[in-house]
Write an enzyme that holds these catalytic residues in place. Structure first.
Site, PDB file in Angstrom:
ATOM      1  N   ILE A   1      -9.455  -4.014  13.393  1.00  0.00           N
ATOM      2  CA  ILE A   1      -9.117  -3.231  12.201  1.00  0.00           C
ATOM      3  C   ILE A   1     -10.180  -2.162  11.937  1.00  0.00           C
ATOM      4  O   ILE A   1      -9.860  -0.993  11.720  1.00  0.00           O
ATOM      5  CB  ILE A   1      -8.945  -4.161  10.977  1.00  0.00           C
TER       6      ILE A   1
ATOM      7  N   HIS B   1      -3.646  -8.568  -1.721  1.00  0.00           N
ATOM      8  CA  HIS B   1      -3.646  -8.978  -0.310  1.00  0.00           C
ATOM      9  C   HIS B   1      -2.376  -8.491   0.397  1.00  0.00           C
ATOM     10  O   HIS B   1      -1.649  -9.285   1.002  1.00  0.00           O
ATOM     11  CB  HIS B   1      -3.778 -10.502  -0.197  1.00  0.00           C
ATOM     12  N   GLN B   2      -2.134  -7.195   0.296  1.00  0.00           N
ATOM     13  CA  GLN B   2      -0.926  -6.639   0.905  1.00  0.00           C
ATOM     14  C   GLN B   2      -1.240  -5.776   2.123  1.00  0.00           C
ATOM     15  O   GLN B   2      -0.340  -5.141   2.680  1.00  0.00           O
ATOM     16  CB  GLN B   2      -0.131  -5.812  -0.123  1.00  0.00           C
TER      17      GLN B   2
ATOM     18  N   PHE C   1      -1.686  -6.467   5.113  1.00  0.00           N
ATOM     19  CA  PHE C   1      -0.916  -6.845   6.314  1.00  0.00           C
ATOM     20  C   PHE C   1       0.567  -6.531   6.180  1.00  0.00           C
ATOM     21  O   PHE C   1       1.307  -6.617   7.151  1.00  0.00           O
ATOM     22  CB  PHE C   1      -1.054  -8.358   6.556  1.00  0.00           C
TER      23      PHE C   1
ATOM     24  N   THR D   1     -11.007  -4.948   2.294  1.00  0.00           N
ATOM     25  CA  THR D   1      -9.665  -5.439   2.639  1.00  0.00           C
ATOM     26  C   THR D   1      -9.777  -6.665   3.549  1.00  0.00           C
ATOM     27  O   THR D   1      -8.798  -7.031   4.193  1.00  0.00           O
ATOM     28  CB  THR D   1      -8.837  -4.345   3.369  1.00  0.00           C
ATOM     29  N   SER D   2     -10.975  -7.281   3.597  1.00  0.00           N
ATOM     30  CA  SER D   2     -11.143  -8.387   4.551  1.00  0.00           C
ATOM     31  C   SER D   2     -10.993  -9.763   3.905  1.00  0.00           C
ATOM     32  O   SER D   2      -9.942 -10.390   4.031  1.00  0.00           O
ATOM     33  CB  SER D   2     -12.481  -8.272   5.272  1.00  0.00           C
ATOM     34  N   ARG D   3     -12.028 -10.215   3.237  1.00  0.00           N
ATOM     35  CA  ARG D   3     -11.954 -11.491   2.523  1.00  0.00           C
ATOM     36  C   ARG D   3     -12.765 -11.346   1.239  1.00  0.00           C
ATOM     37  O   ARG D   3     -13.855 -10.766   1.255  1.00  0.00           O
ATOM     38  CB  ARG D   3     -12.502 -12.654   3.356  1.00  0.00           C
TER      39      ARG D   3
END
Ligand code: NAI
Length: 331
Positions: free
Chosen positions: A155, A296-297, A299, A233-235
């Site tokens: 990513i 968390h969108q 993906f 945007t990871s965790r």
């Protein structure tokens, strides 16, 4: 094989049903999140399919093992929520979907940056109410700005290339520098230098004991360039939320864009519009005008959902034949 699929949403069912037409697994969809209180539902299922906010810790794995579960098929790339040593001890194999669409997450990262910068979310509301004024919609040119990429795996590398396309100066931090990016002109720097040079810092590394609270009070107060934009945007736990709120209040952080939040499991993916948000940190974050939160969108594209369903079902099929796909196997 009989699969208990947890945290099911309508879209999961649509894509899994579609790709199961060729595979003929027997899927039971549970809307519940997997945790110690729901793990009992797995009785009679050799396979459990779980997602990012399911709890697959030792306690849950012990219940799964007692119920005869042999495989946990994570339908995501990150696996910080799975206790892999416990799974191994208990004889449960764990597989994942290592890449479903790195483009989806990288492009969502860019969407957060552009929205925060050019305030299109505010402009959208304004013009719908007949307000065509430009006051407070001012942004900045991305061209020529320095973007710091933390983690240059799948990513991070795609994100870096997109930002090179914008004419940004891209710098990066990764214990394993990406040679292709170096050739493309990306300079790898130590963490502190990356933080002090970057106008935008974007996190693309996994959550591990080393990266827990990667951005903490010290990083914000001593190293982050004042007014920088911070994107995660990871965790969620890569950021210390309390320190970030303090940084926003003191204007050390100029903008914050997050698709993940440390305590997101209690909120994200659910419609809680009629509920009281029982999390003061999240509520505070949502109150800043220069903060953008998505649930968390990153993906969430058609391509990614296709790949998630296809690879998860392939993983189960290969497990059934005793022939794992090596790159997808975690234990
Ligand atoms: P990847 O495994 O391809 O790349 C991760 C990179 O981070 C590697 O290059 C690795 O060397 C680097 N890294 C490891 N430890 C580090 C450290 N201490 N400091 C800096 N870099 C470090 O993973 P990928 O596919 O690029 O995913 C990155 C993260 O994105 C995942 O771990 C996951 O948490 C998150 N993700 C978020 C999604 C979303 O919907 N928002 C969807 C998919 C993944």
């Amino acid at each position: 094989m009989k699969i208990a699929l947890f945290s099911t949403k309508r879209y999961d069912r649509r894509f899994f049903d579609l790709f199961n037409q060729d595979q003929s697994h027997e899927i039971t969809y549970f809307e519940n999140r997997l945790d110690a209180s729901t793990a009992g539902l797995t009785s009679g299922f050799p396979v459990v399919c779980a997602f990012v906010n399911d709890r697959v810790d030792r306690e849950v794995l012990q219940i799964l093992a007692g119920n005869g579960v042999k495989l946990v098929a994570m339908r995501c790339a990150g696996y910080n929520n799975v206790d892999l040593p416990a799974a191994k001890e208990l004889g449960i194999d764990v597989v994942r979907v290592p890449a479903y669409s790195p483009y989806a997450v990288a492009e969502h990262t860019v969407a957060l940056i552009l929205t925060l910068n050019r305030k299109t979310h505010k402009a959208y509301n304004r013009v719908r109410e007949g307000n065509f004024a430009l006051d407070r919609l001012e942004g900045f040119d991305l061209f020529g700005k320095t973007v710091g990429v933390v983690g240059t795996g799948q990513i991070g590398a795609i994100f870096a290339k997109i930002m090179i396309g914008f004419g940004c100066n891209v710098v990066a931090f990764d214990p394993f520098p990406n040679k292709e990016l170096e050739k493309a002109g990306v300079t790898f720097l130590p963490k502190q230098e990356l933080l002090s040079q970057s106008d935008i810092v974007s996190l693309h590394c996994p959550l591990t004991p080393e990266t827990y609270h990667f951005i903490d009070d010290i990083a914000i107060k001593r190293f982050l360039k004042p007014g920088a934009m911070l994107i995660n945007t990871s965790r969620g736990a890569l950021l210390d939320s309390k320190a970030v709120i303090d940084g926003l209040k003191k204007k050390r952080i100029g903008y914050l864009g997050i698709d993940v939040y440390e305590q997101e499991a209690d909120f994200f993916f659910e419609d809680l519009s009629e509920e009281i948000i029982d999390d003061d940190l999240l509520a505070r974050l949502l109150s800043f005008p220069n903060v953008l939160v998505t649930s968390h969108q990153g993906f969430f594209t058609e391509e990614a959902l296709t790949e998630i369903a296809r690879t998860s079902l392939d993983n189960v099929t290969h497990f059934g034949k005793g022939a794992f796909i090596a790159k997808n196997k975690l234990t």
